[in-house]
Design an enzyme around this catalytic site. Structure first.
Site, PDB file in Angstrom:
ATOM      1  N   THR A  43       0.635  -1.303  -0.044  1.00 12.36           N
ATOM      2  CA  THR A  43       0.047  -0.035  -0.129  1.00 12.36           C
ATOM      3  C   THR A  43       1.116   1.122   0.014  1.00 12.36           C
ATOM      4  O   THR A  43       0.661   2.288  -0.757  1.00 12.36           O
ATOM      5  CB  THR A  43      -1.099  -0.124   1.189  1.00 12.36           C
ATOM      6  OG1 THR A  43      -1.916  -1.183   0.931  1.00 12.36           O
ATOM      7  CG2 THR A  43      -1.475   1.413   1.327  1.00 12.36           C
ATOM      8  N   HIS A 444      23.791  25.888  11.338  1.00  7.41           N
ATOM      9  CA  HIS A 444      23.239  27.341  11.006  1.00  7.41           C
ATOM     10  C   HIS A 444      23.249  27.251   9.437  1.00  7.41           C
ATOM     11  O   HIS A 444      24.454  27.219   8.903  1.00  7.41           O
ATOM     12  CB  HIS A 444      23.639  28.564  11.752  1.00  7.41           C
ATOM     13  CG  HIS A 444      23.110  29.693  11.447  1.00  7.41           C
ATOM     14  ND1 HIS A 444      21.804  30.067  11.665  1.00  7.41           N
ATOM     15  CD2 HIS A 444      23.550  30.657  10.596  1.00  7.41           C
ATOM     16  CE1 HIS A 444      21.747  31.247  11.154  1.00  7.41           C
ATOM     17  NE2 HIS A 444      22.547  31.706  10.348  1.00  7.41           N
TER      18      HIS A 444
END
Ligand code: NAI
Length: 465
Positions: A43, A444
């Site tokens: 599925t 960052h």
């Protein structure tokens, strides 16, 4: 001429539970036959997670372009409305599915797993008769692993057929319905409902409860509800679907009867384990509710019969089935393994996305755990702002035990947050404490800095808020 073969391991079902089990069994040198009635992938890969994510991706791209007509705030302008050829979109989605299906088939082949295509039916716990294209094949196995998955739950008074469709048909519509009505504001209803709205359909969602996505708390679902409202999705909460008559869904809400015209009616009211049609009743297994009962080793009540995935219980998620496959097969190979995760994370690919791992503050409280929690908003994260993900109320939240700062939950809602799932799972599974998250140098500029900041905030010293 009916044929009989024997094997050490027989796997029923080639979804993410069954095919992962097959590959692992091959790696461990276990002679394996895998029976699958459709294409391998199950599925998730053929008619669920992957094709829906492909459609959601195209829908978001199309929606972004539609919003650029006449000029958007980021400077992009389109002079004409974009068009969509749904038949081509569906065909493209199929190429993604085909690639993955081919990949899984190749991986099974490499591990020398024999895939038998056809519908299998057990006549006793260790014997399975498969209707193949070449006739009937009887497989006698020393050990059996059941991975038959689940099927969409139907509403008895609004059965599937015609314009009443499940997610399977919704993922392969040759053209867009003008008016789509969705029953059920759970995972599938909102993921697909949002995508069809982005494609430009009129979308109405009918939900029996008084809230959307009942698995998540209000703080997490609020941004999703706000997006649905802003995007023009009509939400009927506390509304019961009664009947589908003459192209209209009859709904009862607050004592009133509404009639909602629908070109397609998408019913997404949950899934149920596939326990019928393959001879489960001949196997003598114990059940727990609608599920096959297993222990932590993934063994059923019958010696040498294992079961995994959607068939054995909630959550019905791909990654849980795959994890259980490892446990079951390694036990079959003679190792000692138990399925005992600290948490199983879930992602809802709505607009914006939700990811949840472990306990929410309310769940911790309900379990009597004294917890601290802290939230860091996306509006204060540079990466979020730079990719237009800062608005809409997104945030990351950490939940930790007060006594020892052990992280017991991490959740987020916002654009692209699904990719935070890895850090969330690793933290909860490895028993991280707040100081571990705070002491880890997060890159960052990334959304993962919101995890760092949430931990700092829980410790009382955030930097950017
Ligand atoms: P769901 O359980 O998520 O939501 C079903 C919703 O239908 C509930 O809110 C329920 O209150 C409502 N409902 C039930 N009967 C109703 C009625 N008669 N009238 C109105 N509302 C009614 O089920 P869904 O969306 O079908 O998904 C099934 C499962 O598939 C999920 O639980 C999940 O395990 C899996 N899934 C996971 C995804 C992911 O990981 N991103 C995506 C899609 C599905």
């Amino acid at each position: 001429m009916p044929q009989t073969i024997t094997t050490r391991l027989l796997i029923l079902g080639g979804g993410p539970g069954g095919y992962v089990a097959g590959i692992r069994a091959g790696q461990l040198g276990i002679e394996t036959v895998l029976v699958e009635g459709d294409r391998v992938g199950g599925t998730c890969l053929i008619r669920g997670c992957i094709p829906s994510k492909a459609l959601i991706h195209v829908a978001s791209k199309f929606d972004g372009m539609a919003h650029a007509v006449g000029g958007a705030a980021d400077g992009i302008g389109l002079s004409a409305t974009p068009t969509l050829d749904m038949a081509r979109t569906v065909a493209w989605k199929e190429t993604v599915v085909d690639k993955l299906n081919g990949g899984v088939a190749a991986l099974l082949k490499r591990q020398k797993v024999r895939v038998v295509n056809g519908w299998g039916k057990f006549t006793d716990a260790k014997t399975c008769v498969v209707e193949t294209a070449d006739g009937e094949l009887t497989i006698k196995a020393e050990t059996v692993l059941l991975a038959a998955g689940s099927v969409p739950a139907a509403l008895p008074h609004i059965p599937f057929g015609g314009d009443v469709i499940s997610s399977t048909e919704a993922l392969s519509l040759p053209e867009l319905p003008k008016r789509l009505v969705v029953i059920g504001a759970g995972y599938i209803g909102l993921e697909l409902g949002s995508a069809f709205r982005k494609f430009g359909c009129e979308v109405t969602v009918v939900e029996a409860l008084d809230r959307i996505l009942p698995l998540y708390d209000d703080a997490l679902t609020k941004p999703v509800k706000a997006w649905l409202e802003k995007a023009g999705v009509t939400l009927h909460l506390g509304a019961k679907a009664m009947a589908f008559e003459n192209g209209e869904l009859v709904v009862e809400k607050n004592g009133e009867t509404l009639r909602l015209p629908a070109d397609k009616l998408l019913v997404t009211v949950g899934r149920r384990p596939r326990t019928q049609g393959w001879g489960l009743e001949a196997m003598g297994l114990d059940m727990t509710g609608p599920f096959v009962k297993v222990n932590a080793r993934m063994e059923t009540a019958m010696r040498g019969v294992y079961a995994i995935g959607d068939l054995v219980g909630e959550p019905m998620l791909e990654h849980k089935a795959a994890a259980q496959a490892h446990v079951a097969v390694e036990n079959i190979a003679g190792q000692t393994r138990a399925f005992a995760p600290n948490a199983i994370a879930a992602v809802c690919f709505t607009e914006p996305e939700i990811v949840s791992c472990g306990l929410s503050p309310a769940e911790a409280e309900a379990l009597g755990i004294e917890a601290i929690s802290a939230v860091f908003p996306f509006a204060a994260n540079g990466r979020a702002l730079s990719m237009e993900a800062g608005d809409g109320g997104g945030f990351t939240r950490v939940v930790a035990r007060k006594s020892d700062h052990r992280v017991i939950g991490l959740q987020a809602v916002g654009h692209h947050v699904s990719e935070l799932a890895g850090e969330f799972c690793m933290s909860v599974e490895m028993g991280a404490v707040l100081e571990d998250l705070a002491g880890t140098i997060h890159v960052h500029p990334t959304l993962s800095e919101t995890v760092h900041e949430a931990a700092l905030r829980a410790l009382g010293h955030p930097i950017h808020i």
